[in-house]
Design a protein around this motif. Structure first.
Motif, PDB file in Angstrom:
ATOM      1  N   ASN A 147      43.843  -4.197  13.177  1.00 22.74           N
ATOM      2  CA  ASN A 147      42.734  -4.994  13.692  1.00 22.74           C
ATOM      3  C   ASN A 147      41.506  -4.107  13.820  1.00 22.74           C
ATOM      4  O   ASN A 147      41.613  -2.882  13.946  1.00 22.74           O
ATOM      5  CB  ASN A 147      43.072  -5.593  15.064  1.00 22.74           C
ATOM      6  CG  ASN A 147      44.040  -6.752  14.971  1.00 22.74           C
ATOM      7  OD1 ASN A 147      43.731  -7.778  14.377  1.00 22.74           O
ATOM      8  ND2 ASN A 147      45.225  -6.583  15.558  1.00 22.74           N
TER       9      ASN A 147
ATOM     10  N   GLU B 117      36.620 -11.043  13.237  1.00 24.41           N
ATOM     11  CA  GLU B 117      37.320 -12.181  12.651  1.00 24.41           C
ATOM     12  C   GLU B 117      36.841 -12.443  11.228  1.00 24.41           C
ATOM     13  O   GLU B 117      35.751 -12.016  10.832  1.00 24.41           O
ATOM     14  CB  GLU B 117      37.094 -13.426  13.511  1.00 24.41           C
ATOM     15  CG  GLU B 117      37.641 -13.292  14.927  1.00 24.41           C
ATOM     16  CD  GLU B 117      37.429 -14.556  15.741  1.00 24.41           C
ATOM     17  OE1 GLU B 117      36.796 -15.501  15.213  1.00 24.41           O
ATOM     18  OE2 GLU B 117      37.885 -14.600  16.896  1.00 24.41           O
TER      19      GLU B 117
ATOM     20  N   LYS C 286      38.473 -16.683   4.916  1.00 24.82           N
ATOM     21  CA  LYS C 286      39.752 -17.329   5.183  1.00 24.82           C
ATOM     22  C   LYS C 286      40.219 -18.110   3.955  1.00 24.82           C
ATOM     23  O   LYS C 286      41.408 -18.103   3.610  1.00 24.82           O
ATOM     24  CB  LYS C 286      39.640 -18.272   6.380  1.00 24.82           C
ATOM     25  CG  LYS C 286      39.489 -17.565   7.717  1.00 24.82           C
ATOM     26  CD  LYS C 286      39.387 -18.576   8.862  1.00 24.82           C
ATOM     27  CE  LYS C 286      39.240 -17.869  10.200  1.00 24.82           C
ATOM     28  NZ  LYS C 286      39.135 -18.825  11.339  1.00 24.82           N
TER      29      LYS C 286
ATOM     30  N   GLU D 135      44.298 -16.380   8.181  1.00 24.70           N
ATOM     31  CA  GLU D 135      43.505 -16.730   9.355  1.00 24.70           C
ATOM     32  C   GLU D 135      42.935 -15.501  10.056  1.00 24.70           C
ATOM     33  O   GLU D 135      41.902 -15.572  10.706  1.00 24.70           O
ATOM     34  CB  GLU D 135      44.367 -17.518  10.348  1.00 24.70           C
ATOM     35  CG  GLU D 135      44.709 -18.918   9.886  1.00 24.70           C
ATOM     36  CD  GLU D 135      43.463 -19.778   9.682  1.00 24.70           C
ATOM     37  OE1 GLU D 135      42.590 -19.788  10.585  1.00 24.70           O
ATOM     38  OE2 GLU D 135      43.359 -20.422   8.615  1.00 24.70           O
ATOM     39  N   LYS D 136      43.619 -14.362   9.946  1.00 23.32           N
ATOM     40  CA  LYS D 136      43.200 -13.160  10.657  1.00 23.32           C
ATOM     41  C   LYS D 136      43.192 -11.967   9.712  1.00 23.32           C
ATOM     42  O   LYS D 136      43.918 -11.939   8.704  1.00 23.32           O
ATOM     43  CB  LYS D 136      44.147 -12.861  11.826  1.00 23.32           C
ATOM     44  CG  LYS D 136      44.337 -13.993  12.810  1.00 23.32           C
ATOM     45  CD  LYS D 136      45.136 -13.547  14.016  1.00 23.32           C
ATOM     46  CE  LYS D 136      46.527 -13.063  13.659  1.00 23.32           C
ATOM     47  NZ  LYS D 136      47.385 -14.119  13.139  1.00 23.32           N
TER      48      LYS D 136
END
Length: 305
Positions: free
Chosen positions: A135, A146, A152, A158-159
């Motif tokens: 992350n 994000e 996406k 999604e992440k």
């Protein structure tokens, strides 16, 4: 409940679980670990899947589909080795590059999950399953970066963590042998090479039948016994020589009578212990590649022993 001794998982990975007929065993384990239904599409052939000497890597690379039909590359490793963090990073990076079609866009980089079954003390922690992801955290407000809507759609994720490799470290020694759920039943099997009669985790029923030692031929059983003996031999060599090196280091330090002498003696003893371990492994006929991996020594250093 009664249980029976089964073939160890490292042997199964190399000799049995690569067969399509036995995919259900690995599918069950990975489904329980990742909390999604996993279907193995194929075993991937690469350099990392080739046997070398005494099997430098007990590893299998597989292409799978999850419950959402996402295609994921998973590498499963069963290891008793010490030098590990950089090795799993290298292995996952190599898996990505080996299976990216030449000329393809970077958006086509495959998701990789590295599952590592560890049979040695690793780091400091009291859990037996650790999960690592990537992350990006803001330095000032500590917010998590994000993906945009366009990203996406491009990455089908999604992440950001869904794009980068994930790592599972299963520290078998930390498991207390109390199976509280179906994943714990798998961990119990990995640690004890036994499956209790009341275990119901996915894949274990097939594992109980397929990995039955009694079903091995005489030739297979002899090869398996040699493999197990070799593992015990390597573990004994490491334990005796490393501990000896540590003791010699402490003794030399105390004799010096001050902190600097202690540190110097400790370091010298540790180095001598590693050299002695490498020498014993070499005399035992263990492959040079394995000795390099365990000790961190170069080919030139090992050749001089």
């Amino acid at each position: 409940m009664t249980s029976r001794k089964l073939i160890s998982f490292d042997w199964a990975i190399k000799k049995i679980l690569r067969s399509k007929a036995n995919f259900g065993i690995l599918e069950g384990f990975l489904s329980e670990l990742l909390f999604t239904d996993i279907t193995i599409l194929e075993v991937l052939e690469s350099e990392s899947n080739q046997e070398m000497g005494f099997d430098k890597y007990n590893r299998v690379d597989i292409k799978v589909a999850d419950a959402d039909q996402r295609i994921i590359l998973i590498e499963v490793q069963y290891s008793r080795e010490l030098d590990y963090l950089q090795r799993i990073l290298f292995a996952s990076s190599k898996t990505i590059t080996e299976h990216l079609i030449e000329g393809a866009a970077y958006a086509e980089v495959s998701k990789v999950i590295s599952v590592n079954i560890l049979y040695f003390d690793f780091g400091k922690g009291d859990d037996y399953i650790y999960h690592g992801t990537t992350n990006f955290i803001g330095l000032h407000n500590h917010s998590v970066l994000e993906l945009s809507a366009e990203q996406k759609n491009l990455y089908k994720s999604e992440k950001i963590a869904d794009i980068y490799p994930e790592y599972y470290l299963i520290e078998i020694r930390n498991f207390n042998d109390v199976a509280k759920d179906s994943l714990d039943e798998w961990i119990y099997f990995l640690k004890n090479e036994e499956i209790k009669e009341d275990f119901t985790a996915k894949g274990l029923k097939q594992a109980k039948e397929t990995l039955n030692v009694l079903k091995m031929s005489e030739q297979e059983r002899l090869a398996y016994d040699r493999h197990q003996t070799q593992l015990h031999h390597e573990a004994s060599i490491y334990q005796s020589t490393y501990v000896l090196g540590q003791m010699e280091g402490h003794e030399a330090g105390f004799e010096a009578g001050h902190e600097k002498g202690h540190e110097k003696g400790h370091k010298k003893g540790k180095e001598e212990g590693i050299l002695l371990m490498a020498k014993n492994m070499k005399q035992a006929g263990i492959a040079i590649a394995t000795i390099m991996q365990v000790t961190g020594l170069s080919v030139e250093q090992i050749d001089k022993l």
